[in-house]
Design a protein around this motif. Structure first.
Motif, PDB file in Angstrom:
ATOM      1  N   ASN A 127       0.750  -0.956  -0.095  1.00 37.75           N
ATOM      2  CA  ASN A 127      -0.103  -0.022   0.118  1.00 37.75           C
ATOM      3  C   ASN A 127       0.884   1.362   0.011  1.00 37.75           C
ATOM      4  O   ASN A 127       0.361   2.212  -0.543  1.00 37.75           O
ATOM      5  N   ALA A 128       1.881   1.365   0.906  1.00 34.36           N
ATOM      6  CA  ALA A 128       2.825   2.462   0.754  1.00 34.36           C
ATOM      7  C   ALA A 128       3.161   3.012  -0.711  1.00 34.36           C
ATOM      8  O   ALA A 128       3.510   2.735  -1.900  1.00 34.36           O
ATOM      9  N   GLY A 129       2.716   4.367  -0.680  1.00 33.29           N
ATOM     10  CA  GLY A 129       3.102   5.119  -1.897  1.00 33.29           C
ATOM     11  C   GLY A 129       2.904   6.619  -1.816  1.00 33.29           C
ATOM     12  O   GLY A 129       2.478   7.120  -0.588  1.00 33.29           O
ATOM     13  N   ALA A 130       3.381   7.612  -2.905  1.00 40.30           N
ATOM     14  CA  ALA A 130       3.205   9.097  -2.734  1.00 40.30           C
ATOM     15  C   ALA A 130       3.451   9.546  -4.042  1.00 40.30           C
ATOM     16  O   ALA A 130       3.309   8.934  -5.196  1.00 40.30           O
ATOM     17  N   ASN A 131       2.939  10.780  -4.065  1.00 46.51           N
ATOM     18  CA  ASN A 131       3.260  11.507  -5.278  1.00 46.51           C
ATOM     19  C   ASN A 131       4.030  12.949  -4.849  1.00 46.51           C
ATOM     20  O   ASN A 131       4.565  13.097  -3.784  1.00 46.51           O
ATOM     21  N   LEU A 132       4.482  13.584  -5.990  1.00 42.43           N
ATOM     22  CA  LEU A 132       5.141  14.606  -5.833  1.00 42.43           C
ATOM     23  C   LEU A 132       4.589  16.189  -6.156  1.00 42.43           C
ATOM     24  O   LEU A 132       3.380  16.063  -6.949  1.00 42.43           O
ATOM     25  N   PRO A 133       4.751  17.178  -5.461  1.00 38.90           N
ATOM     26  CA  PRO A 133       4.081  18.357  -5.796  1.00 38.90           C
ATOM     27  C   PRO A 133       4.679  18.883  -7.410  1.00 38.90           C
ATOM     28  O   PRO A 133       5.722  18.363  -7.673  1.00 38.90           O
ATOM     29  N   GLY A 134       4.085  19.724  -7.990  1.00 36.70           N
ATOM     30  CA  GLY A 134       4.543  20.197  -9.293  1.00 36.70           C
ATOM     31  C   GLY A 134       4.207  19.165 -10.452  1.00 36.70           C
ATOM     32  O   GLY A 134       3.245  18.397 -10.392  1.00 36.70           O
ATOM     33  N   PHE A 137       5.899  17.212 -14.094  1.00 37.26           N
ATOM     34  CA  PHE A 137       7.147  16.378 -14.567  1.00 37.26           C
ATOM     35  C   PHE A 137       8.341  17.178 -14.946  1.00 37.26           C
ATOM     36  O   PHE A 137       9.499  17.010 -14.346  1.00 37.26           O
ATOM     37  N   ASP A 138       8.159  18.266 -15.488  1.00 34.38           N
ATOM     38  CA  ASP A 138       9.347  19.405 -15.749  1.00 34.38           C
ATOM     39  C   ASP A 138       9.757  20.165 -14.652  1.00 34.38           C
ATOM     40  O   ASP A 138      10.898  20.577 -14.757  1.00 34.38           O
ATOM     41  N   THR A 139       9.100  20.163 -13.389  1.00 34.38           N
ATOM     42  CA  THR A 139       9.570  20.962 -12.674  1.00 34.38           C
ATOM     43  C   THR A 139      10.168  20.175 -11.319  1.00 34.38           C
ATOM     44  O   THR A 139      10.969  20.787 -10.514  1.00 34.38           O
ATOM     45  N   ALA A 140       9.836  18.771 -11.419  1.00 30.09           N
ATOM     46  CA  ALA A 140      10.219  17.776 -10.203  1.00 30.09           C
ATOM     47  C   ALA A 140      11.739  17.773 -10.461  1.00 30.09           C
ATOM     48  O   ALA A 140      12.268  17.633 -11.377  1.00 30.09           O
ATOM     49  N   ASP A 141      12.297  17.790  -9.279  1.00 30.68           N
ATOM     50  CA  ASP A 141      13.756  17.433  -9.259  1.00 30.68           C
ATOM     51  C   ASP A 141      14.292  16.142  -9.187  1.00 30.68           C
ATOM     52  O   ASP A 141      13.094  14.978  -9.146  1.00 30.68           O
ATOM     53  N   ALA A 142      15.265  15.679 -10.027  1.00 32.93           N
ATOM     54  CA  ALA A 142      15.554  14.584 -10.367  1.00 32.93           C
ATOM     55  C   ALA A 142      15.604  13.385  -9.540  1.00 32.93           C
ATOM     56  O   ALA A 142      15.123  12.159  -9.348  1.00 32.93           O
ATOM     57  N   ALA A 143      16.252  13.856  -8.172  1.00 33.21           N
ATOM     58  CA  ALA A 143      16.378  13.172  -7.046  1.00 33.21           C
ATOM     59  C   ALA A 143      14.911  12.768  -6.470  1.00 33.21           C
ATOM     60  O   ALA A 143      14.653  11.470  -5.982  1.00 33.21           O
ATOM     61  N   ASP A 144      13.977  13.718  -6.538  1.00 32.07           N
ATOM     62  CA  ASP A 144      12.803  13.398  -5.984  1.00 32.07           C
ATOM     63  C   ASP A 144      11.976  12.316  -6.997  1.00 32.07           C
ATOM     64  O   ASP A 144      11.196  11.348  -6.486  1.00 32.07           O
ATOM     65  N   LEU A 145      12.439  12.486  -8.195  1.00 27.95           N
ATOM     66  CA  LEU A 145      11.773  11.417  -8.995  1.00 27.95           C
ATOM     67  C   LEU A 145      12.227  10.093  -8.814  1.00 27.95           C
ATOM     68  O   LEU A 145      11.525   8.878  -8.817  1.00 27.95           O
ATOM     69  N   TRP A 202      13.190   9.256  -5.694  1.00 30.63           N
ATOM     70  CA  TRP A 202      12.785   8.667  -4.537  1.00 30.63           C
ATOM     71  C   TRP A 202      11.166   8.041  -4.851  1.00 30.63           C
ATOM     72  O   TRP A 202      11.092   7.126  -4.381  1.00 30.63           O
ATOM     73  N   LEU A 203      10.496   8.830  -5.746  1.00 29.03           N
ATOM     74  CA  LEU A 203       9.246   8.470  -5.944  1.00 29.03           C
ATOM     75  C   LEU A 203       9.149   6.985  -6.587  1.00 29.03           C
ATOM     76  O   LEU A 203       8.555   6.051  -6.234  1.00 29.03           O
ATOM     77  N   ILE A 204      10.015   6.865  -7.536  1.00 31.96           N
ATOM     78  CA  ILE A 204      10.143   5.506  -8.141  1.00 31.96           C
ATOM     79  C   ILE A 204      10.511   4.441  -7.263  1.00 31.96           C
ATOM     80  O   ILE A 204       9.979   3.226  -7.053  1.00 31.96           O
ATOM     81  N   ARG A 205      11.575   4.575  -6.332  1.00 31.54           N
ATOM     82  CA  ARG A 205      12.061   3.679  -5.254  1.00 31.54           C
ATOM     83  C   ARG A 205      10.513   3.331  -4.454  1.00 31.54           C
ATOM     84  O   ARG A 205      10.724   2.162  -3.905  1.00 31.54           O
ATOM     85  N   LEU A 206       9.777   4.351  -4.102  1.00 25.25           N
ATOM     86  CA  LEU A 206       8.820   4.023  -3.370  1.00 25.25           C
ATOM     87  C   LEU A 206       7.494   3.239  -3.740  1.00 25.25           C
ATOM     88  O   LEU A 206       7.067   2.231  -3.261  1.00 25.25           O
ATOM     89  N   ASN A 207       7.171   3.821  -5.104  1.00 26.35           N
ATOM     90  CA  ASN A 207       6.178   3.262  -5.717  1.00 26.35           C
ATOM     91  C   ASN A 207       6.171   2.146  -6.394  1.00 26.35           C
ATOM     92  O   ASN A 207       5.316   1.390  -6.972  1.00 26.35           O
ATOM     93  N   VAL A 208       7.578   1.880  -7.246  1.00 23.78           N
ATOM     94  CA  VAL A 208       7.694   0.626  -8.092  1.00 23.78           C
ATOM     95  C   VAL A 208       8.761  -0.341  -7.332  1.00 23.78           C
ATOM     96  O   VAL A 208       8.389  -1.237  -7.386  1.00 23.78           O
ATOM     97  N   THR A 209      10.081   0.336  -6.809  1.00 27.55           N
ATOM     98  CA  THR A 209      10.953  -0.810  -6.431  1.00 27.55           C
ATOM     99  C   THR A 209      10.563  -1.581  -5.428  1.00 27.55           C
ATOM    100  O   THR A 209      10.906  -2.689  -5.194  1.00 27.55           O
ATOM    101  N   ALA A 210       9.951  -0.705  -4.270  1.00 22.34           N
ATOM    102  CA  ALA A 210       9.687  -1.299  -2.907  1.00 22.34           C
ATOM    103  C   ALA A 210       8.554  -2.543  -3.165  1.00 22.34           C
ATOM    104  O   ALA A 210       8.674  -3.498  -2.530  1.00 22.34           O
TER     105      ALA A 210
END
Length: 256
Positions: free
Chosen positions: A84-91, A93-101, A103-111
């Motif tokens: 169930n754990a997951g998250a989204n980012l503010p902003g 795609f073009d404004t998101a920081d690469a490190a935040d992207l 992080w999001l993929i590690r939480l929503n996909v990798t984990a």
């Protein structure tokens, strides 16, 4: 299934799953970053339902802590995994920081992928088990919600279908749950006001509907969709294309 492991169990969808599964008599392993909230919830569940509740604080984006949850899944038998754990980012795609992207993929996909991988061997050995992956309807509608979050939820749907195809014959039931807008903390954390949305489902209604689909052994549950025939037609159209994927030459429509 005597024990369920739930990620993101300190609030929202994960917390309601914990309550509902404890009411069904399942022992629980609760995973989230907030150890204090987990302890409080575990105490309430033990008192209310007389079940065993284990608390496992972990940040699933940190490799060492993710590995601890994987080890727990590979230890004492877990019959049900709720990814169930997951998250989204503010902003956007073009404004998101690469490190935040990342992080999001590690939480929503990798984990969830690694946790499913850790759970399945024991389930296969026992000949039974279940995995529930909490996706989203936006995984089917990136034109409505065009960002990385939609892509991660599309991955979870495809992963669920792939695991069901491979391990369903071995006794493993895999359910993808696709919520629409639901009243959880994800909106505030991603800089959005949930009250600006035209329709929002309450968490309890979502989980109860998802568990109804679980009891029916639906491969994909979409609690907000009134007409199940629409999803069935969508799946039928997808499957109808499969024979067309087995050709050695480009289709005639691509001829110059």
């Amino acid at each position: 299934m005597t024990t369920a492991l739930i990620t993101g169990a300190s609030s929202g969808i994960g917390a309601v799953y914990a309550d509902r599964l404890a009411a069904r008599g399942l022992d629980l392993v609760l995973v989230a970053r907030a150890a204090d909230k987990l302890e409080e919830r575990a105490a309430r569940l033990r008192q209310a339902y007389a079940v065993a509740v284990e608390v496992l604080p972990a940040d699933l984006t940190e490799p060492t802590q993710l590995a601890q949850v994987e080890a727990r899944l590979g230890g004492a038998p877990i019959g049900l995994l709720i990814n169930n754990a997951g998250a989204n980012l503010p902003g956007t795609f073009d404004t998101a920081d690469a490190a935040d992207l990342d992080w999001l993929i590690r939480l929503n996909v990798t984990a969830p992928t690694r946790l499913a991988r850790a759970a399945i061997p024991g389930m296969v050995a026992r000949g039974e088990g279940a995995i529930v992956n909490i996706g989203s309807v936006v995984g089917l509608a990136p034109d409505i919600f065009p960002d990385t979050y939609s892509a991660t939820k599309s991955f979870l749907l495809t992963l669920s279908q792939a695991l069901a195809t491979q391990f369903g014959p071995k006794g493993i039931y895999v359910q993808a749950v696709l919520p629409a807008a639901t009243r959880t903390d994800i909106w505030a954390r991603s800089g959005r006001n949930v009250d600006d949305l035209p329709a929002v489902m309450e968490v309890e209604d979502l989980v109860d509907a998802a568990l109804n689909g679980f009891d029916r052994r639906e491969p994909v549950s979409i609690p907000v969709l009134p007409d199940a025939a629409q999803w069935e037609a969508f799946e039928a159209a997808r499957r109808a294309m499969l024979p067309g994927f087995s050709h050695a030459k480009p289709a005639a429509r691509y001829a110059s």
